[in-house]
Enzyme design. Sequence first.
Site, short mmCIF file in Angstrom:
data_model
loop_
_atom_site.label_atom_id
_atom_site.label_comp_id
_atom_site.label_asym_id
_atom_site.label_seq_id
_atom_site.Cartn_x
_atom_site.Cartn_y
_atom_site.Cartn_z
N GLU A 1 9.31 7.58 -17.83
CA GLU A 1 7.99 8.17 -18.11
C GLU A 1 7.48 7.76 -19.49
OE1 GLU A 1 8.44 12.14 -15.33
OE2 GLU A 1 8.98 12.24 -17.42
N HIS B 1 0.84 -1.22 0.00
CA HIS B 1 0.00 0.00 0.00
C HIS B 1 0.87 1.26 0.00
CE1 HIS B 1 -3.44 -2.61 1.26
NE2 HIS B 1 -2.49 -3.21 1.98
N LYS C 1 16.87 20.87 -13.30
CA LYS C 1 16.09 19.64 -13.46
C LYS C 1 16.86 18.51 -14.15
CE LYS C 1 12.23 18.87 -12.73
NZ LYS C 1 11.03 19.34 -13.41
N SER D 1 15.48 20.20 -18.34
CA SER D 1 14.31 21.03 -18.60
C SER D 1 14.76 22.25 -19.40
CB SER D 1 13.71 21.49 -17.28
OG SER D 1 12.96 22.67 -17.46
#
Length: 491
Positions: free
Chosen positions: A297, A163, A290, A284
């Site tokens: 992804e 969980h 970044k 980025s």
Amino acid sequence: MTEQNEHLALWGGRFTSGPSPELAKLSKSTQFDWRLADDDIAGSRAHARALGRAGLLTDDELRRMEEALDELQRRVDSGEFAPIEDDEDEATALERGLLDIAGDELGGKLRAGRSRNDQIACLIRMWLRRHARRIAGLTLDLVQALIAQSEQAGNAVMPGRTHMQHAQPVLLAHQLMAHVWPLIRDVQRLVDWDARIDASPYGSGALAGNTLGLDPQNVAVELGFSRVTDNSIDGTAARDLVAEFAFVAAMLGVDISRLSEEIIIWNTQEFAFVRLDDAYSTGSSIMPQKKNPDIAELARGKSGRLIGDLTGLLATLKGLPTAYARDLQEDKEAVFDQVDTLEVLLPAFTGMVATMRFDTDRLAAEAPTGFALATDIAEWLVRNGVPFRHAHELSGACVKIAEERGQELWDLTDDDFVTVFADFLPADKAPQVREVLSTEGSVAARRGKGGTAPERVREQIIDAKSKAESLHTFAVSISDGPAYRPEGSLN
Ligand code: ARG
């Protein structure tokens, strides 16, 4: 090139006009099915020999036909020959190419006893079988990268979660290996699937079989199949095997997506469990600091697309009457897209996995926190004769005390344990629970088969390596058939 060949159609005898431009545009499939050209030519070679064996081509005709097919292959390979606007599909284009080389008289004999229905059903099988082997190989590369990371992790521990909450400490290698087994099963699925799809529909004709006495078994073997489909209607209509491939591809996408999600979370500032190599991360355009996990992804995103290809195909197949219908043309783009997606995705993903670096000190520090050793207290009590129902409550009472004080379980005093366990254990025994209040003790205790104890994890790594090794033979197996050239020029 004759006038007729410029607008060659494989049908038209009974038609007074050619197709409307709208129909031609809708009907056309060369933009995606041209990649079957190599397999089609291989099929034509095998079919020509079947015609020869049946006495429908003389030895001389067969020799000239084979030379013409060689020339056609050469022109296709060099790009000299390609589909033109008027070609309906790859079969139409290749027929045009053959007639151009062999002439109408000889070239026109090749279509006897076959239909595009059995042809296309056979070609998709050939193409998928070859690419299944490539995908298996790329998946095994990923398996290998995960195993290498697991070996390097040694006995490093980390928080195991259920969980998404701290549950019990586990070995980092154990968690990584949990991603290896599903990938191994995906490759096993491809191997199982390959045994089912290993039947050639050639000879099924349009649906009912052929009248020309052609021997389909030889054709099958020449195309890398061990047998012929049992029912000619099923041979031309069945796409369950294409859908089954599509399921494995989608499942592979899902399995990679699950690992991606884990890596994305581990790579956040809050977790900081893993760092990705610069070569496998992106920056980025506006925020200079970044470093983004784009490969993970993209993998997560592309799994949606792989699932979509499967569900689209299943929807196409649902409700089709059983024999060839043009709907079946829609089978190809779904699996072509999956194969293209996986063949680009897997190498990048494997590179990211192979080069990521874990912060094992941080993992170890986090491993026992969040009362992750509470189960160990309960099981220690059970080993000392306390029924589990009570042991669970006593351990929960320890958690409650620690939580109220903002402490961890090992911060409780001997008196705390004596008090909590008073109804079940003597005062001199109670503090001995400390022996299980360490991460090492906790993981070492889970030594049942498949458990997180270091020796069990080492065993599963050895086992996984030998399974991956045996699957490797499938990945590199290229059947003798001419279409099974490892690097087809079109694919
Ligand atoms: N392009 C078709 C396909 O991919 C080939 C079979 C066409 N057959 C026919 N009778 N129209 O399924």
